[in-house]
Design a protein around this motif. Structure first.
Motif, PDB file in Angstrom:
ATOM      1  N   ILE A  26     -22.937   9.484  -0.142  1.00 27.34           N
ATOM      2  CA  ILE A  26     -22.208   8.559   0.734  1.00 27.34           C
ATOM      3  C   ILE A  26     -21.183   7.800  -0.109  1.00 27.34           C
ATOM      4  N   ILE A  27     -19.958   7.795   0.381  1.00 27.58           N
ATOM      5  CA  ILE A  27     -18.879   7.097  -0.319  1.00 27.58           C
ATOM      6  C   ILE A  27     -17.884   6.581   0.719  1.00 27.58           C
ATOM      7  N   ALA A  28     -17.238   5.466   0.424  1.00 29.53           N
ATOM      8  CA  ALA A  28     -16.251   4.900   1.351  1.00 29.53           C
ATOM      9  C   ALA A  28     -14.989   4.528   0.590  1.00 29.53           C
ATOM     10  N   TYR A  29     -13.862   4.744   1.249  1.00 35.60           N
ATOM     11  CA  TYR A  29     -12.561   4.422   0.665  1.00 35.60           C
ATOM     12  C   TYR A  29     -11.784   3.485   1.575  1.00 35.60           C
ATOM     13  N   ASP A  30     -11.084   2.540   0.952  1.00 35.27           N
ATOM     14  CA  ASP A  30     -10.150   1.679   1.664  1.00 35.27           C
ATOM     15  C   ASP A  30      -8.830   2.438   1.725  1.00 35.27           C
ATOM     16  N   VAL A  31      -8.480   2.925   2.906  1.00 33.87           N
ATOM     17  CA  VAL A  31      -7.258   3.729   3.072  1.00 33.87           C
ATOM     18  C   VAL A  31      -6.160   2.936   3.791  1.00 33.87           C
ATOM     19  N   SER A  32      -6.347   1.623   3.898  1.00 38.24           N
ATOM     20  CA  SER A  32      -5.416   0.794   4.666  1.00 38.24           C
ATOM     21  C   SER A  32      -3.997   0.786   4.094  1.00 38.24           C
ATOM     22  N   ASP A  33      -3.852   0.993   2.785  1.00 40.93           N
ATOM     23  CA  ASP A  33      -2.511   1.014   2.186  1.00 40.93           C
ATOM     24  C   ASP A  33      -1.760   2.312   2.450  1.00 40.93           C
ATOM     25  N   VAL A  34      -2.491   3.400   2.680  1.00 40.08           N
ATOM     26  CA  VAL A  34      -1.830   4.703   2.849  1.00 40.08           C
ATOM     27  C   VAL A  34      -1.835   5.223   4.284  1.00 40.08           C
ATOM     28  N   LEU A  35      -2.701   4.679   5.124  1.00 40.53           N
ATOM     29  CA  LEU A  35      -2.747   5.087   6.527  1.00 40.53           C
ATOM     30  C   LEU A  35      -2.604   3.860   7.427  1.00 40.53           C
ATOM     31  N   SER A  36      -1.783   3.975   8.436  1.00 41.43           N
ATOM     32  CA  SER A  36      -1.644   2.843   9.353  1.00 41.43           C
ATOM     33  C   SER A  36      -2.643   2.928  10.504  1.00 41.43           C
ATOM     34  N   ILE A  37      -3.293   4.089  10.652  1.00 41.55           N
ATOM     35  CA  ILE A  37      -4.171   4.294  11.807  1.00 41.55           C
ATOM     36  C   ILE A  37      -5.592   3.788  11.621  1.00 41.55           C
ATOM     37  N   THR A  38      -6.016   3.532  10.377  1.00 40.04           N
ATOM     38  CA  THR A  38      -7.384   3.058  10.143  1.00 40.04           C
ATOM     39  C   THR A  38      -7.443   2.331   8.805  1.00 40.04           C
ATOM     40  N   ASP A  39      -8.508   1.545   8.620  1.00 37.73           N
ATOM     41  CA  ASP A  39      -8.676   0.790   7.371  1.00 37.73           C
ATOM     42  C   ASP A  39      -9.493   1.542   6.327  1.00 37.73           C
ATOM     43  N   ALA A  40     -10.520   2.278   6.791  1.00 39.21           N
ATOM     44  CA  ALA A  40     -11.458   2.845   5.824  1.00 39.21           C
ATOM     45  C   ALA A  40     -12.056   4.154   6.324  1.00 39.21           C
ATOM     46  N   PHE A  41     -12.415   4.977   5.353  1.00 38.56           N
ATOM     47  CA  PHE A  41     -13.117   6.236   5.616  1.00 38.56           C
ATOM     48  C   PHE A  41     -14.497   6.154   4.998  1.00 38.56           C
ATOM     49  N   GLU A  98     -21.674  22.366   2.629  1.00 38.35           N
ATOM     50  CA  GLU A  98     -20.706  23.431   2.303  1.00 38.35           C
ATOM     51  C   GLU A  98     -19.288  23.013   2.676  1.00 38.35           C
ATOM     52  N   GLU A  99     -19.128  22.368   3.829  1.00 38.73           N
ATOM     53  CA  GLU A  99     -17.807  21.877   4.246  1.00 38.73           C
ATOM     54  C   GLU A  99     -17.334  20.778   3.301  1.00 38.73           C
ATOM     55  N   ARG A 100     -18.260  19.959   2.878  1.00 36.99           N
ATOM     56  CA  ARG A 100     -17.912  18.844   1.982  1.00 36.99           C
ATOM     57  C   ARG A 100     -17.309  19.379   0.689  1.00 36.99           C
ATOM     58  N   VAL A 101     -17.926  20.410   0.134  1.00 36.72           N
ATOM     59  CA  VAL A 101     -17.409  21.017  -1.093  1.00 36.72           C
ATOM     60  C   VAL A 101     -16.075  21.707  -0.822  1.00 36.72           C
ATOM     61  N   PHE A 102     -16.008  22.474   0.262  1.00 36.93           N
ATOM     62  CA  PHE A 102     -14.809  23.246   0.568  1.00 36.93           C
ATOM     63  C   PHE A 102     -13.589  22.359   0.821  1.00 36.93           C
ATOM     64  N   TYR A 103     -13.751  21.325   1.660  1.00 35.78           N
ATOM     65  CA  TYR A 103     -12.610  20.485   2.021  1.00 35.78           C
ATOM     66  C   TYR A 103     -12.333  19.372   1.017  1.00 35.78           C
ATOM     67  N   ALA A 104     -13.321  18.993   0.240  1.00 34.52           N
ATOM     68  CA  ALA A 104     -13.171  18.016  -0.859  1.00 34.52           C
ATOM     69  C   ALA A 104     -12.294  16.818  -0.481  1.00 34.52           C
ATOM     70  N   ARG A 107     -10.989  14.309  -3.073  1.00 32.62           N
ATOM     71  CA  ARG A 107      -9.763  14.573  -3.841  1.00 32.62           C
ATOM     72  C   ARG A 107      -8.540  13.995  -3.150  1.00 32.62           C
ATOM     73  N   LEU A 108      -8.528  14.063  -1.814  1.00 38.35           N
ATOM     74  CA  LEU A 108      -7.392  13.523  -1.054  1.00 38.35           C
ATOM     75  C   LEU A 108      -7.277  12.007  -1.183  1.00 38.35           C
ATOM     76  N   TRP A 109      -8.418  11.338  -1.248  1.00 43.63           N
ATOM     77  CA  TRP A 109      -8.428   9.871  -1.192  1.00 43.63           C
ATOM     78  C   TRP A 109      -8.789   9.223  -2.523  1.00 43.63           C
ATOM     79  N   LYS A 110      -8.833  10.005  -3.604  1.00 46.25           N
ATOM     80  CA  LYS A 110      -9.292   9.481  -4.898  1.00 46.25           C
ATOM     81  C   LYS A 110      -8.449   8.324  -5.438  1.00 46.25           C
TER      82      LYS A 110
END
Length: 148
Positions: A26-41, A98-104, A107-110
């Motif tokens: 389980i991991i969470a990212y603050d994506v508010s600076d790069v996405l206007s549609i949501t604050d966190a993943f 398996e999807e988690r490894v494949f889509y990674a 890496r997109l939100w690191k």
């Protein structure tokens, strides 16, 4: 811009619910600076479809009961390989390992800041790799218990 208090409250409740249902990594990212549609993943995974569904159901139930939040969108339900719950303020991704490894997605939100999570959720890090090793060991054993 950073994640709002509401977003952090939603993330922490969802992360705890996922941990309670034995989600992996389980991991969470603050994506508010790069996405206007949501604050966190929030990302979480499980080794089988039934557990993915169980985690998703628990997250949905807890967010509804404890915080009065209902998803505006739920996708991927039928296959239960990758279920997305969109709460506007946060988006939850529960994936089959398996999807988690494949889509990674990590890496997109690191480059986005990682959000602090409850201890139970942090304790799930590395569980997918542990599970995969156990599976490989079990599969390597012959039916009579002998190693190949």
């Amino acid at each position: 811009m950073t994640a709002t208090d509401r977003s952090i409250e939603l993330i922490n409740t969802a992360a705890q619910a996922a941990a309670d249902k034995l989600a992996h990594d389980i991991i969470a990212y603050d994506v508010s600076d790069v996405l206007s549609i949501t604050d966190a993943f929030l990302l979480a995974s499980a080794p089988n479809d039934r557990q993915v569904k169980s985690i998703v159901d628990e997250i949905e139930e807890r967010l509804s009961k404890e915080l009065g939040a209902k998803p505006v969108r739920r996708e991927g339900d039928r296959e239960a390989r990758w279920v997305l719950l969109d709460y506007v303020d946060i988006v939850v991704h529960v994936q089959h390992s398996e999807e988690r490894v494949f889509y990674a997605l990590e890496r997109l939100w690191k480059d986005c800041p990682e959000l602090e999570l409850p201890e139970d959720a942090k304790a799930t890090r590395g569980k997918a790799a542990e599970h995969a090793q156990l599976q490989a060991a079990e599969e390597a054993a012959e039916p009579d218990g002998e190693w190949r």
